[in-house]
Design an enzyme around this catalytic site. Structure first.
Site, mmCIF file in Angstrom:
data_model
loop_
_atom_site.group_PDB
_atom_site.id
_atom_site.type_symbol
_atom_site.label_atom_id
_atom_site.label_comp_id
_atom_site.label_asym_id
_atom_site.label_seq_id
_atom_site.Cartn_x
_atom_site.Cartn_y
_atom_site.Cartn_z
ATOM 1 N N HIS A 41 0.840 -1.199 0.000
ATOM 2 C CA HIS A 41 0.000 0.000 0.000
ATOM 3 C C HIS A 41 0.868 1.239 0.000
ATOM 4 O O HIS A 41 1.805 1.355 0.793
ATOM 5 C CB HIS A 41 -0.923 0.020 1.216
ATOM 6 C CG HIS A 41 -1.838 1.218 1.239
ATOM 7 N ND1 HIS A 41 -2.869 1.372 0.346
ATOM 8 C CD2 HIS A 41 -1.841 2.332 2.018
ATOM 9 C CE1 HIS A 41 -3.490 2.519 0.585
ATOM 10 N NE2 HIS A 41 -2.878 3.130 1.580
ATOM 11 N N SER A 42 0.559 2.177 -0.894
ATOM 12 C CA SER A 42 1.264 3.462 -0.991
ATOM 13 C C SER A 42 2.748 3.210 -1.258
ATOM 14 O O SER A 42 3.090 2.588 -2.256
ATOM 15 C CB SER A 42 1.010 4.284 0.276
ATOM 16 O OG SER A 42 1.359 5.623 0.102
ATOM 17 N N MET A 43 3.649 3.634 -0.384
ATOM 18 C CA MET A 43 5.065 3.332 -0.580
ATOM 19 C C MET A 43 5.283 1.826 -0.725
ATOM 20 O O MET A 43 6.134 1.359 -1.496
ATOM 21 C CB MET A 43 5.902 3.867 0.579
ATOM 22 C CG MET A 43 7.408 3.634 0.415
ATOM 23 S SD MET A 43 8.396 4.200 1.823
ATOM 24 C CE MET A 43 8.185 2.806 2.954
ATOM 25 N N SER A 92 -1.721 -0.987 -4.129
ATOM 26 C CA SER A 92 -2.828 -0.280 -3.495
ATOM 27 C C SER A 92 -2.419 1.144 -3.153
ATOM 28 O O SER A 92 -1.324 1.381 -2.620
ATOM 29 C CB SER A 92 -3.239 -1.038 -2.226
ATOM 30 O OG SER A 92 -4.136 -0.281 -1.439
#
Length: 259
Positions: free
Chosen positions: A95-97, A123
């Protein structure tokens, strides 16, 4: 204790061991996040899937360690720690990073001649080709705090506690430096299927930017837009886990038929 088991203890957390699971799902947290973010995912998917939650340095029980400010270096370290777990098929979720790290890990699997990931889940992150000029890493602590509050992904009680902030801010700043200075060094092309998840009100990712992940694989891709902001997956946890379980079950069937 062997070197391999030491790396496992540092980097990889198995909250629910699933020795009979046919595959493992490696979960990579967001900037400032920790392995415990994926505890509910591990609980929900066990014992069908064994979840490996990655713990970055500089937080929780690794608080005394300096953060790693280069995302490729961080990916190298995680890839090394995952070697004892490659005896079963791996899927990757970030997720994200963590989505960028998951992609980098898939590339390392490709380059090392390992089997492709069962599936790559990205994500809350735009495709690598969609660069934005971001400067969160350069802000004061108060500026970073404003960003965290705007994204609604961190417990407000933590953000309002000066002692807690003193502990977690170095890791958060380190993570933002890593992800904001990151540039994809290769073509980034994979052959595994990619499932893309994003929120319809995410200030950091437009659905069209998320959809461009399809350019990074020769395999199938599917895009899922959920109601919510950057941390939609916390509010829609049951739906996200159901989607992940369905996609992994399909991948397991494909693997079994191919074998």
């Amino acid at each position: 204790m062997t070197q391999a088991s030491t790396r496992e203890d540092l980097w990889v957390r198995r909250y629910h061991s699933a020795p009979d699971s046919p595959m493992r799902l490696v979960c990579l947290p967001h900037a400032g996040g920790s392995s415990t973010f994926y505890f509910p995912v591990s609980k929900a998917l066990s014992p069908a899937v064994e979840v490996l939650a990655v713990q970055y340095p500089g937080r929780q029980d690794r608080l005394a360690e300096p953060g790693i400010e280069s995302l490729p270096e961080l990916a190298d370290r995680i890839f090394e720690a995952l070697q004892p777990f490659t005896d079963r098929p791996l899927a990757l979720f970030g997720h994200s990073m963590g989505a960028v790290l998951a992609h980098e890990l898939a590339l390392r699997m490709r380059d090392a001649g390992l089997p492709d990931p069962v599936r790559l889940f990205v994500s809350g992150r735009r495709a690598p080709s969609c660069r934005r000029d971001e400067d969160i890493r350069l802000r004061s602590d108060a500026g970073i705090l404003d960003e965290l509050k705007a994204l609604h992904g961190t417990d407000e009680s933590m953000l309002n506690d000066p002692d807690v902030l003193d502990m977690i801010m170095p890791a958060i700043r380190s993570d933002y430096r890593a992800v904001e200075t990151y540039q994809l060094a290769s073509d980034g092309l994979l052959s595994c299927p990619i499932t893309v998840l994003t929120g319809d009100d995410d200030p950091r990712v437009a659905p069209a930017e998320a959809d461009l992940w399809r350019e990074y694989t020769t395999g199938e891709t599917d895009l899922h837009v959920f109601p919510g902001g950057h941390f939609f997956l916390a509010d829609r946890a049951a739906d996200v886990v159901s989607l992940v379980a369905d996609r992994l079950a399909a991948g397991n069937t494909t693997t079994a038929v191919a074998g």
